[in-house]
Write a protein that holds these residues in place. Sequence first.
Motif, PDB file in Angstrom:
ATOM      1  N   THR A 133       0.851  -1.188   0.000  1.00 24.24           N
ATOM      2  CA  THR A 133       0.000   0.000   0.000  1.00 24.24           C
ATOM      3  C   THR A 133       0.886   1.236   0.000  1.00 24.24           C
ATOM      4  OG1 THR A 133      -1.677  -1.185   1.273  1.00 24.24           O
ATOM      5  CG2 THR A 133      -1.836   1.216   1.209  1.00 24.24           C
ATOM      6  N   THR A 134       0.853   1.982  -1.100  1.00 22.83           N
ATOM      7  CA  THR A 134       1.682   3.180  -1.218  1.00 22.83           C
ATOM      8  C   THR A 134       0.798   4.414  -1.355  1.00 22.83           C
ATOM      9  OG1 THR A 134       1.833   2.979  -3.632  1.00 22.83           O
ATOM     10  CG2 THR A 134       3.529   1.862  -2.323  1.00 22.83           C
ATOM     11  N   ALA A 175      15.394   1.189   5.560  1.00 24.41           N
ATOM     12  CA  ALA A 175      15.261   2.623   5.306  1.00 24.41           C
ATOM     13  C   ALA A 175      15.053   2.884   3.820  1.00 24.41           C
ATOM     14  CB  ALA A 175      16.502   3.368   5.792  1.00 24.41           C
ATOM     15  N   TYR A 176      14.402   4.000   3.541  1.00 28.41           N
ATOM     16  CA  TYR A 176      14.324   4.471   2.158  1.00 28.41           C
ATOM     17  C   TYR A 176      14.220   5.992   2.164  1.00 28.41           C
ATOM     18  CZ  TYR A 176       9.239   5.290   2.509  1.00 28.41           C
ATOM     19  OH  TYR A 176       8.002   5.766   2.862  1.00 28.41           O
ATOM     20  N   ILE A 177      14.667   6.595   1.081  1.00 31.05           N
ATOM     21  CA  ILE A 177      14.520   8.038   0.877  1.00 31.05           C
ATOM     22  C   ILE A 177      13.452   8.212  -0.195  1.00 31.05           C
ATOM     23  CG2 ILE A 177      15.651  10.182   0.202  1.00 31.05           C
ATOM     24  CD1 ILE A 177      18.313   8.905   1.026  1.00 31.05           C
ATOM     25  N   PRO A 178      12.290   8.759   0.160  1.00 33.54           N
ATOM     26  CA  PRO A 178      11.180   8.808  -0.796  1.00 33.54           C
ATOM     27  C   PRO A 178      11.416   9.783  -1.941  1.00 33.54           C
ATOM     28  CG  PRO A 178      10.612   9.976   1.221  1.00 33.54           C
ATOM     29  CD  PRO A 178      11.933   9.318   1.470  1.00 33.54           C
ATOM     30  N   ILE A 180       5.285   4.585   1.700  1.00 39.07           N
ATOM     31  CA  ILE A 180       4.590   3.337   2.002  1.00 39.07           C
ATOM     32  C   ILE A 180       4.147   3.347   3.456  1.00 39.07           C
ATOM     33  CG2 ILE A 180       6.690   2.087   2.682  1.00 39.07           C
ATOM     34  CD1 ILE A 180       5.494  -0.386   1.266  1.00 39.07           C
ATOM     35  N   GLY A 181       3.022   2.685   3.740  1.00 39.39           N
ATOM     36  CA  GLY A 181       2.529   2.605   5.107  1.00 39.39           C
ATOM     37  C   GLY A 181       3.565   1.975   6.027  1.00 39.39           C
ATOM     38  N   LEU A 182       3.702   2.521   7.219  1.00 34.65           N
ATOM     39  CA  LEU A 182       4.742   2.093   8.153  1.00 34.65           C
ATOM     40  C   LEU A 182       4.693   0.593   8.427  1.00 34.65           C
ATOM     41  CD1 LEU A 182       6.991   2.813  10.173  1.00 34.65           C
ATOM     42  CD2 LEU A 182       5.197   3.282  11.859  1.00 34.65           C
ATOM     43  N   LEU A 196       8.358   1.489  -4.845  1.00 31.85           N
ATOM     44  CA  LEU A 196       8.350   2.913  -4.518  1.00 31.85           C
ATOM     45  C   LEU A 196       9.147   3.773  -5.490  1.00 31.85           C
ATOM     46  CD1 LEU A 196       8.909   2.742  -0.644  1.00 31.85           C
ATOM     47  CD2 LEU A 196       6.756   3.110  -1.850  1.00 31.85           C
ATOM     48  N   GLN A 197      10.095   3.159  -6.207  1.00 33.15           N
ATOM     49  CA  GLN A 197      11.031   3.935  -7.029  1.00 33.15           C
ATOM     50  C   GLN A 197      11.633   5.079  -6.204  1.00 33.15           C
ATOM     51  OE1 GLN A 197      11.913   3.099 -10.352  1.00 33.15           O
ATOM     52  NE2 GLN A 197      10.823   1.257  -9.702  1.00 33.15           N
TER      53      GLN A 197
END
Length: 213
Positions: free
Chosen positions: A73-74, A113-116, A121-123, A155-156
């Motif tokens: 779920t994004t 971790a990600y840098i949007p 995305i939902g936690l 998420l790209q």
Amino acid sequence: METERPTSQAAVDEVERNRISPASLGIVCRDLIECISPDTGISPGMQNTPERMARAWFELTSGYDQDLAELLTTFDKADDSIDYDEMVVVSPIEFFSLCEHHALPFFGVATVAYIPDKQIIGLSKIARIVNFYARRFQVQERLTSQIAQTLKESLQPVGVGVVLKATHLCMWMRGVRSQSVMTTSKLLGAIKDDPKARGEFLELARQTNLTLR
């Protein structure tokens, strides 16, 4: 009249949702116990053990029954007026898996971790992705890469980082009998290439200790 018990081969051939049924797996577990302890077989205290084993194995390998698409779920940052482009870190995420070489558990904690970029995305979904890949027969190196690649593809993002720290019972209970902790990492995008982002993530991962509650 006593009902003839199906053979193990018949049980293996019975598939439910691409997997053996719980009842048939219980038959396989019963045969396994009898093979391991041929002198005693199924003792009075173990009459229900095969069925319990089957339920436990289904739970431990529940990742095979899940749909990954349902976990992804994004949200579009623009649609939700979210002005955020810094690193998102979730830790510690506890996980349990099964070594595909010896079918013994390994367990530990993940730092993800990600840098949007445009999507977040939902936690809770990050923890669910970890467990989707962990709840099956695995090796830690593949598990680490699968988590990272899934976040990258869904998420790209600008960057992704995953670090797993785990203890393997196949090394602790047998063989060398060492309680060592194995650490694996997968860095993608800016978290791999940008020294500042890489250092920030690895420092946060270093602070995540393998201490399960």
